[in-house]
Design an enzyme around this catalytic site. Structure first.
Site, PDB file in Angstrom:
ATOM      1  N   LYS A 171      13.127  -6.560  -9.333  1.00 47.66           N
ATOM      2  CA  LYS A 171      12.574  -5.202  -9.281  1.00 47.66           C
ATOM      3  C   LYS A 171      13.586  -4.192  -9.814  1.00 47.66           C
ATOM      4  CE  LYS A 171      11.789  -5.601  -4.898  1.00 47.66           C
ATOM      5  NZ  LYS A 171      11.335  -5.471  -3.499  1.00 47.66           N
ATOM      6  N   THR A 203       9.448   6.422  -0.328  1.00 53.81           N
ATOM      7  CA  THR A 203       9.453   5.038  -0.807  1.00 53.81           C
ATOM      8  C   THR A 203       9.734   4.042   0.314  1.00 53.81           C
ATOM      9  OG1 THR A 203      11.792   5.273  -1.397  1.00 53.81           O
ATOM     10  CG2 THR A 203      10.166   5.682  -3.140  1.00 53.81           C
ATOM     11  N   GLY A 205       9.314   1.258   2.738  1.00 55.94           N
ATOM     12  CA  GLY A 205       8.409   0.118   2.824  1.00 55.94           C
ATOM     13  C   GLY A 205       7.866  -0.383   1.502  1.00 55.94           C
ATOM     14  N   THR A 206       8.424   0.083   0.389  1.00 56.95           N
ATOM     15  CA  THR A 206       7.904  -0.360  -0.912  1.00 56.95           C
ATOM     16  C   THR A 206       8.064  -1.867  -1.101  1.00 56.95           C
ATOM     17  OG1 THR A 206      10.015   0.289  -1.900  1.00 56.95           O
ATOM     18  CG2 THR A 206       8.185   1.828  -2.139  1.00 56.95           C
ATOM     19  N   GLY A 207       9.214  -2.403  -0.732  1.00 56.20           N
ATOM     20  CA  GLY A 207       9.449  -3.837  -0.899  1.00 56.20           C
ATOM     21  C   GLY A 207       8.527  -4.669  -0.034  1.00 56.20           C
ATOM     22  N   CYS A 208       8.357  -4.247   1.217  1.00 59.34           N
ATOM     23  CA  CYS A 208       7.452  -4.952   2.133  1.00 59.34           C
ATOM     24  C   CYS A 208       6.031  -4.931   1.589  1.00 59.34           C
ATOM     25  CB  CYS A 208       7.476  -4.288   3.512  1.00 59.34           C
ATOM     26  SG  CYS A 208       9.099  -4.177   4.282  1.00 59.34           S
TER      27      CYS A 208
END
Length: 271
Positions: A171, A203, A205-208
Site C-alpha cells: 500500500k 483515515t 481504520g483504513t488498513g482494517c
C-alpha cells in the site's frame, strides 16, 4: 457467504473488529469474530490494551470453525507472539483463504504489536498467508529495510513473498504524490492500482477496512485480483466521504460504497 475476522476491538468503532464487521455487512457477507484484545480507544489514540489469553482465543476460533461454514479469514491486531502462534496453528488445519493485515502501529503512534511478535508473524503466520496487506512502515518492519520509492517497494515485496506469502499488496498511502498507488505482487508478476490521493485526517481504520473488504470479496467467490480491486474501490469511497467523527483521526465511511453502488474509478495497470 461468511467470513471470520481475528482481531482486536476498537471502542471508538473506526478500526479493528468493528470496522471489519461493518465492512462485511456492507458487502453482503455475514461476519464472525475471534477477539484478540480489547482497547480503550478513540480518534485521539489508544489509551489502554487488554489482551485475551491464548487459550481463550483458541476457544473462539475453534467454536466458529467447528460449526460455521467460513469461506475467508482475516487477521488484524494480534498483539503477541503467543496469540500469533495460536492463530497459525489453527489456520494450518484449514484450506480457507487467509488475509493478513500486519497491524503494528495505531494512527496515534501507539504500538499494537509486541516486538517479539514480529518474528512469530514472519515465521509462523506469513508462510500460510494468501494475501498480506502491509503499508510502508509495516513493510519496513517486516523486511528490515527503508522504503522511499517504487524500486524499494519491489524489493520489499520480493522479501515478503519469500516468507511464503502468495500475494502481497504494497500500500502506497504513506508515500507522496498526486496519486496513491498500491502494487500487488505475486511470484508470477504484479499489477498496480492508482487512485487520486485524498488529503484528509480521517483515515482511522483504513488498513482494517481494506483488508476486510478483500476478505469479504473472497468469501463471495471473487478471484484474488477481483477481490483486491473491488476492495480498493470500497476504501477509496470510504476515504472520499468522511464522517468527521471525533477530534483526531476520524474513521472512514463504511456506508459510502453501497451508497455509490460501488462506482469508483480505480486505474489498473497489469504487468
Amino acid at each position: 457467504m461468511i467470513a471470520l475476522t481475528i482481531a482486536g476491538s476498537d471502542s471508538g468503532g473506526g478500526a479493528g473488529i468493528q470496522a471489519d464487521i461493518k465492512t462485511f455487512q456492507e458487502l453482503g457477507v455475514f461476519g464472525t469474530t475471534a477477539m484478540t484484545a480489547l482497547t480503550a480507544q478513540n480518534t485521539l489514540g489508544v489509551h489502554g490494551i487488554f489482551d485475551v489469553t491464548p487459550e481463550f482465543l483458541k476457544q473462539q476460533i475453534d467454536a466458529v470453525l467447528s460449526d460455521i461454514d467460513v469461506r475467508a479469514i482475516k487477521t488484524g491486531m494480534l498483539f503477541s507472539a503467543e496469540l500469533i502462534n495460536v492463530v497459525a496453528e489453527g489456520m494450518k488445519m484449514q484450506s480457507i483463504p487467509l488475509v493478513v493485515d500486519p497491524v503494528m502501529i495505531a494512527k496515534g503512534g501507539e504500538s499494537l504489536l509486541q516486538e517479539a511478535a514480529v518474528e512469530a508473524l514472519k515465521t509462523k503466520l506469513l508462510p500460510i498467508t494468501t494475501i498480506c496487506t502491509p503499508n510502508i512502515p509495516e513493510a519496513e518492519v517486516l523486511t528490515g529495510m527503508t522504503i522511499n520509492n517504487e524500486s524499494d517497494i519491489k524489493q520489499a515485496a520480493k522479501k515478503i513473498l519469500a516468507m511464503g506469502v502468495q500475494y502481497v499488496v504494497m500500500k502506497g498511502g504513506h508515500l507522496q504524490g498526486e496519486f496513491s498507488k498500491d502494487i500487488v505482487y505475486w511470484r508470477g508478476g504484479y499489477f498496480t492500482m492508482k487512485t487520486p490521493r485524498v488529503e484528509t485526517k480521517n483515515t482511522h481504520g483504513t488498513g482494517c477496512t481494506f483488508s476486510a473488504a478483500i476478505t469479504a470479496n473472497l468469501a463471495k467467490g471473487l478471484s484474488v485480483e477481483e477481490a483486491i480491486i473491488e476492495a480498493k474501490k470500497f476504501i477509496q469511497l470510504a476515504i472520499l466521504t468522511p464522517l468527521s467523527i471525533g477530534n483526531g483521526h476520524g474513521p472512514t465511511n463504511h456506508f459510502a460504497y453501497k451508497k455509490a453502488f460501488g462506482q469508483c474509478e480505480v486505474t489498473v495497470h497489469e504487468s
